[in-house]
Enzyme design. Sequence first.
Site, PDB file in Angstrom:
ATOM      1  N   VAL A  30       0.830  -1.209   0.000  1.00  0.00           N
ATOM      2  CA  VAL A  30       0.000   0.000   0.000  1.00  0.00           C
ATOM      3  C   VAL A  30       0.865   1.261   0.000  1.00  0.00           C
ATOM      4  CG1 VAL A  30      -1.790   1.297   1.224  1.00  0.00           C
ATOM      5  CG2 VAL A  30      -1.881  -1.206   1.169  1.00  0.00           C
ATOM      6  N   ASP A  72      -9.991 -11.118  10.323  1.00  0.00           N
ATOM      7  CA  ASP A  72      -9.957  -9.889   9.525  1.00  0.00           C
ATOM      8  C   ASP A  72     -11.365  -9.317   9.369  1.00  0.00           C
ATOM      9  OD1 ASP A  72      -8.528  -8.148   7.274  1.00  0.00           O
ATOM     10  OD2 ASP A  72     -10.363  -8.963   6.388  1.00  0.00           O
ATOM     11  N   LYS A  88     -13.259  -5.704  10.872  1.00  0.00           N
ATOM     12  CA  LYS A  88     -14.033  -4.770  10.041  1.00  0.00           C
ATOM     13  C   LYS A  88     -15.467  -4.650  10.547  1.00  0.00           C
ATOM     14  CE  LYS A  88     -11.125  -5.773   6.039  1.00  0.00           C
ATOM     15  NZ  LYS A  88     -10.928  -6.765   4.930  1.00  0.00           N
ATOM     16  N   GLY A 134      -5.765  -4.807  -2.052  1.00  0.00           N
ATOM     17  CA  GLY A 134      -4.826  -4.505  -3.126  1.00  0.00           C
ATOM     18  C   GLY A 134      -4.182  -3.154  -2.920  1.00  0.00           C
ATOM     19  N   VAL A 163     -11.631  -0.607   6.033  1.00  0.00           N
ATOM     20  CA  VAL A 163     -12.714  -1.543   5.722  1.00  0.00           C
ATOM     21  C   VAL A 163     -13.046  -1.482   4.237  1.00  0.00           C
ATOM     22  CG1 VAL A 163     -15.104  -2.221   6.219  1.00  0.00           C
ATOM     23  CG2 VAL A 163     -13.710  -1.191   8.024  1.00  0.00           C
TER      24      VAL A 163
END
Lengths: 429, 429
Positions: free
Chosen positions: B14, B201, B205, B304, B132
Amino acid sequence: MKPLKVALLGCGVVGSQVIRLMHEQAADLAARIGAPLELAGVAVRRLGRKRDVEVDPALLTTDAEALVTRDDVDIVIEVIGGIEPARSLIVAALSKGKSVVTANKALLAEDGATLHEAARQGNGDLYFEASVAGAIPLLRPLRESLAGDRVKRVLGIVNGTTNYILDKMDTTGASFTDALEEAQTLGYAEADPTADVEGFDAAAKAAILAGLAFHSRVTAADVHREGITEITATDVASAKAMGYVIKLLAICARSEDGRSFGVRVHPAMIPRSHPLAGVREAYNAVFVEAESAGQLMFYGKGAGGAPTASAVLGDLVAVARNRLAGTHGPEESTYADLAAHPMGDTVTRCHVALDVADKPGVLARVAELFAKHDVSIQTVRQEGHGDDAQLVIVTHRATDAALSATMEGLRELDIVRAVASVMRVEGDD
Amino acid sequence: MKPLKVALLGCGVVGSQVIRLMHEQAADLAARIGAPLELAGVAVRRLGRKRDVEVDPALLTTDAEALVTRDDVDIVIEVIGGIEPARSLIVAALSKGKSVVTANKALLAEDGATLHEAARQGNGDLYFEASVAGAIPLLRPLRESLAGDRVKRVLGIVNGTTNYILDKMDTTGASFTDALEEAQTLGYAEADPTADVEGFDAAAKAAILAGLAFHSRVTAADVHREGITEITATDVASAKAMGYVIKLLAICARSEDGRSFGVRVHPAMIPRSHPLAGVREAYNAVFVEAESAGQLMFYGKGAGGAPTASAVLGDLVAVARNRLAGTHGPEESTYADLAAHPMGDTVTRCHVALDVADKPGVLARVAELFAKHDVSIQTVRQEGHGDDAQLVIVTHRATDAALSATMEGLRELDIVRAVASVMRVEGDD
């Protein structure tokens, strides 16, 4: 804590829901804003009329101008629609330093510049989430969430009435006239359906979306607009047989070189596998393609009193918070100053059905004409024979100008008895 | 105009995209913010490592703490993930009055309160859209667009890895193990897939979403969590045969009386006609049901480098604008102070497959057990016979406690050879 005073212009389908929610959710709104809201007045056309919500008669007034300029009013909500007197009232309010929340797509698309300029000068907020796609949070994501990305394309179903009509035609085989009549009976279409079925409503929304997406000034006059009145049950059935569905789309697309954009509203065939194909009845949905974010979709109710009021109240909370903080939200962003290119420059694809003479050499002559205009053919299929022979052609991508010239040429070919239908194809690139 | 200085913590998948976009879109970002951004430094673990983006070596540092507290730094972007040192660094930055943009769902779900408190005291912004559902604008709509509405339920696919695995199992009939292996080969799943496949995960969220939706403080400990490792190819096939698909869902739902909420992550069967059923591969999508807005859906890439960086940059523009205006965005909103109720109080439905003895009276005894626990049966179907006889039962809505007690009772019934599978059913009410 001193309450923030809110003036409401209009007490119809949306206005009455705004009043109801301000009342029912008063405690929540106060907690979220940091101060209570107080309804300062409601401007209506006629005082005595029966309304969908209980309003203290002392709050009602027919003098909208006096209301919006009252010294104690902080925020004005405009849900009367139309160009005048809405424009004068909003400008008057903004000029006096009020913040304004509006759902008025027609006015924003016609003369947004005047409103934004008044907001800038008055140092107040102009928020308009409810103007496009009703309850769907769409403008705030475009204006704020994607502020660090580059939007390439917005492709959406933004008019519930036409989507209802086209969905009925698709699922029941009804004609346009019958589907429209049903939509009118159910309250999805107005007695005079022109604004919806001719695409004016969608075009206003497309102008607003393009302006936000491309950080440029866009008006309704920039939008190429075609309605759905010419679509026949045969067009719909033929699309269905090929695995497509016809939708009225609003499309805002940056050009390849990034120096201009196209903005248009017209019916188009989209593949049944496309997420927009599954948008049924009067729902709205908007696809946004951004360089880094990729494909995003937003889906929900595009109209109706309560959904539109939800969007208005979201904006109301935002502008109220801003006032308490002594600030304002993001101003109009037109720094990119791109221009809309003419429809002829738009790159698209076409599905064409031709009634032709069933004899040798027809396909060769038709293909030659396409080639002459530099339009390449993706698929061609012959249906029927003799007097019923039809050629169904789907092109590759080409400029709309080249496609139009090709259609013109086809109409003049002696072997073509009629161009039975022409429809753009979108959503499969 | 004086540039705003940005410190970046982390230069991985990222972080490197954040640097690329800050560079490539520098002019656009400056125009949208009203001042240029300048990268003040990048904290990394090792200086010499090869990176996906070109960075001036003079900007790299291993002393993250010195970087985030530097006087000239205005904004800190945290994309290192994990609890420590991320928490200490964010708190240090906020305490010095910086604004922070983070994608750190685990930290927010574990100890968001500490971060928000530091932001409040430092009078800076804490933005976390990227935490999120990656690029999907979801938190801003919940926090701002729906601020005038009452959210009833959030139902979403928020983990791309598990959606990829379940989609493969559904489309190819693969086992969990094979689908996981494929996901690992393609880079959709990590070598140690625990955080994804066990639902950790998604649970983080879900906690963040529930907190925003219900204006309450929610941590990962409040989330009932079940993973997908026990799901068999048979479960998937059986769901498919009944017109359902299995998805790992994050569900946050206000109780009927509005005084509490449930928050949970578990696999569930949803009807194929539900919009979430069409969410394929590693995509994410979230349904939000609000009282006035009705049903909304948000769809896009949930992970991504570039999509997550898009969300980070959207927040970066927002906090930069706020700093220039000398203000900050909406603070954490926990005024409603609702509590999560235990999973047992959650109302849901179940699909149960029982291996039973094929003899008269079996259905009567099974039905009696359901009745004893006040669970009413919607449909029951017998499949096979003799030793292969199976009863497939779908219940009406009941509390999870009653459903669990019923399953317990079924396991003890002598005529039930095995409870072959139990799966909750969602999305059809």
